[in-house]
Design a protein around this motif. Structure first.
Motif, PDB file in Angstrom:
ATOM      1  N   ARG A  99       0.811  -1.219   0.000  1.00  0.00           N
ATOM      2  CA  ARG A  99       0.000   0.000   0.000  1.00  0.00           C
ATOM      3  C   ARG A  99       0.843   1.267   0.000  1.00  0.00           C
ATOM      4  O   ARG A  99       0.520   2.239  -0.681  1.00  0.00           O
ATOM      5  N   PRO A 285      -8.872   2.079  -5.442  1.00  0.00           N
ATOM      6  CA  PRO A 285      -9.297   0.891  -4.674  1.00  0.00           C
ATOM      7  C   PRO A 285      -8.118   0.073  -4.152  1.00  0.00           C
ATOM      8  O   PRO A 285      -8.188  -0.487  -3.055  1.00  0.00           O
ATOM      9  N   ILE A 288      -6.793   1.760  -1.006  1.00  0.00           N
ATOM     10  CA  ILE A 288      -7.741   1.652   0.114  1.00  0.00           C
ATOM     11  C   ILE A 288      -7.775   0.240   0.692  1.00  0.00           C
ATOM     12  O   ILE A 288      -7.727   0.042   1.910  1.00  0.00           O
ATOM     13  N   THR A 289      -7.836  -0.774  -0.189  1.00  0.00           N
ATOM     14  CA  THR A 289      -7.989  -2.166   0.264  1.00  0.00           C
ATOM     15  C   THR A 289      -6.678  -2.929   0.348  1.00  0.00           C
ATOM     16  O   THR A 289      -6.619  -3.992   0.980  1.00  0.00           O
ATOM     17  N   ARG A 291      -5.276  -4.358  -2.153  1.00  0.00           N
ATOM     18  CA  ARG A 291      -5.343  -5.489  -3.090  1.00  0.00           C
ATOM     19  C   ARG A 291      -5.805  -5.016  -4.463  1.00  0.00           C
ATOM     20  O   ARG A 291      -6.546  -4.029  -4.578  1.00  0.00           O
ATOM     21  N   ARG A 293      -8.213  -6.329  -7.401  1.00  0.00           N
ATOM     22  CA  ARG A 293      -9.304  -7.293  -7.550  1.00  0.00           C
ATOM     23  C   ARG A 293      -9.731  -7.372  -9.007  1.00  0.00           C
ATOM     24  O   ARG A 293      -9.581  -6.416  -9.756  1.00  0.00           O
ATOM     25  N   GLN A 296     -11.687  -4.707 -10.862  1.00  0.00           N
ATOM     26  CA  GLN A 296     -10.955  -3.542 -11.349  1.00  0.00           C
ATOM     27  C   GLN A 296     -10.478  -3.770 -12.781  1.00  0.00           C
ATOM     28  O   GLN A 296     -10.612  -2.896 -13.642  1.00  0.00           O
TER      29      GLN A 296
END
Length: 313
Positions: A99, A285, A288-289, A291, A293, A296
């Motif tokens: 991150r 995203p 924030i997460t 990851r 995904r 996306q």
């Protein structure tokens, strides 16, 4: 005549891809032979090498007084890198991301794309705006160098170098850069000719055929990374290449135009907003997460396909 132009356009793409491959291999070998850390090479030489096709195509287009081709290729390459190439990587290998690293470099990519749109609203890129973007490029590269040195420390590899290795890699270096230059020129000349023959605006050819063509080195890197299950390598390369595209290519082309390269209405109202949109879907995203995904990847490629359809219509 039409088929000859198309064949020459395809040859240009092949020369850029193979030339980029040779150039990267030779650059990495030279760095290793000089005992430069490999991570440092990847963060600087390889990132710049993979953006050489975009840089040279846009420069040649600017020198030939084709601003739509020059600007369209720079912006279109970033959109293709994220909306098409990165989406493939995310679809194939979704997973966790660092991150902190993603926040810094991902948001820098998003910030520079928004900044470029704000600078373009007036219809051209000024000298002052170009210098600001170039300063961001210098800071980004300097940060990469500093980060690489911290990670690698003072480690060095002892390498025995034969005369044959030296000759082979010097040859690959020269052939690679020559192929990139020739391929870029063929791509610009025949891309614009295709536009004229079929009555398609140069701006559309630039953000589609030419942009995807010059993004092929990143595409090849992504496919290789997916096969080897190294999605982080692919994503990192694409983000780095895009930051260089946004902060180096446009300013250089603007300076060639004496600080007033024209920015078309299509670029301001469609190309750059779509570019910012796919970058936002990729970056926000994930930060924030923590990851990537698959949704996306699906969303990014859907936006990119809708964009291409819109251009065709």
């Amino acid at each position: 005549m039409i088929w000859l132009v198309i064949i020459l356009f395809a040859i240009g793409i092949i020369l850029i891809v193979k030339g980029g491959d040779y150039f990267v291999d030779a650059s990495v070998w030279i760095a290793e032979a000089l005992n430069v850390p490999k991570f440092l090479v990847g963060a600087t030489i390889v990132s710049i090498a993979t953006t050489l096709p975009e840089l040279l195509v846009s420069i040649f287009a600017a020198l030939d007084k084709m601003p739509d081709m020059s600007v369209g290729n720079a912006v279109g390459s970033v959109t293709a890198n994220v909306g098409l190439i990165m989406s493939i990587s995310i679809l194939a290998l979704p997973g966790a991301v660092k991150r902190g690293e993603m926040a810094i470099k991902g948001f820098l990519m998003l910030f520079t794309s928004v900044l470029l749109l704000l600078f373009s609203v007036g219809g051209y890129l000024s000298v002052t705006e170009s210098v600001i973007l170039l300063i961001i490029f210098v800071i980004y590269m300097a940060d990469n160098v500093t980060e690489a040195k911290k990670i690698m420390g003072s480690a060095r590899d002892n390498i025995n170098i034969s005369k044959k290795e030296i000759c082979v890699n010097i040859f690959k270096f020269i052939v690679g850069i020559t192929a990139i230059v020739l391929g870029a020129q063929l791509l610009v000349d025949n891309g614009s000719e295709i536009a004229r023959l079929f009555g398609v605006p140069e701006s559309i050819i630039a953000v589609t055929l030419v942009a995807v063509g010059t993004s092929l080195p990143e595409f090849v890197t992504t496919i290789s990374a997916v096969i080897k299950k190294q999605s982080a390598l692919s994503v990192g390369n694409i983000i780095g290449a895009n930051i260089i595209d946004l902060t180096l290519i446009m300013p250089v082309c603007s300076l060639i135009y004496k600080g007033k390269i024209p920015i078309s209405l299509q670029t301001i109202t469609l190309d750059l907003p779509v570019c910012i949109g796919v970058i936002a879907v990729a970056v926000i995203p994930a930060v924030i997460t923590g990851r990537f995904r698959r949704w996306q990847g699906i969303a990014m490629i859907a936006v990119y396909m809708a964009y291409i359809v819109k251009l065709c219509i």
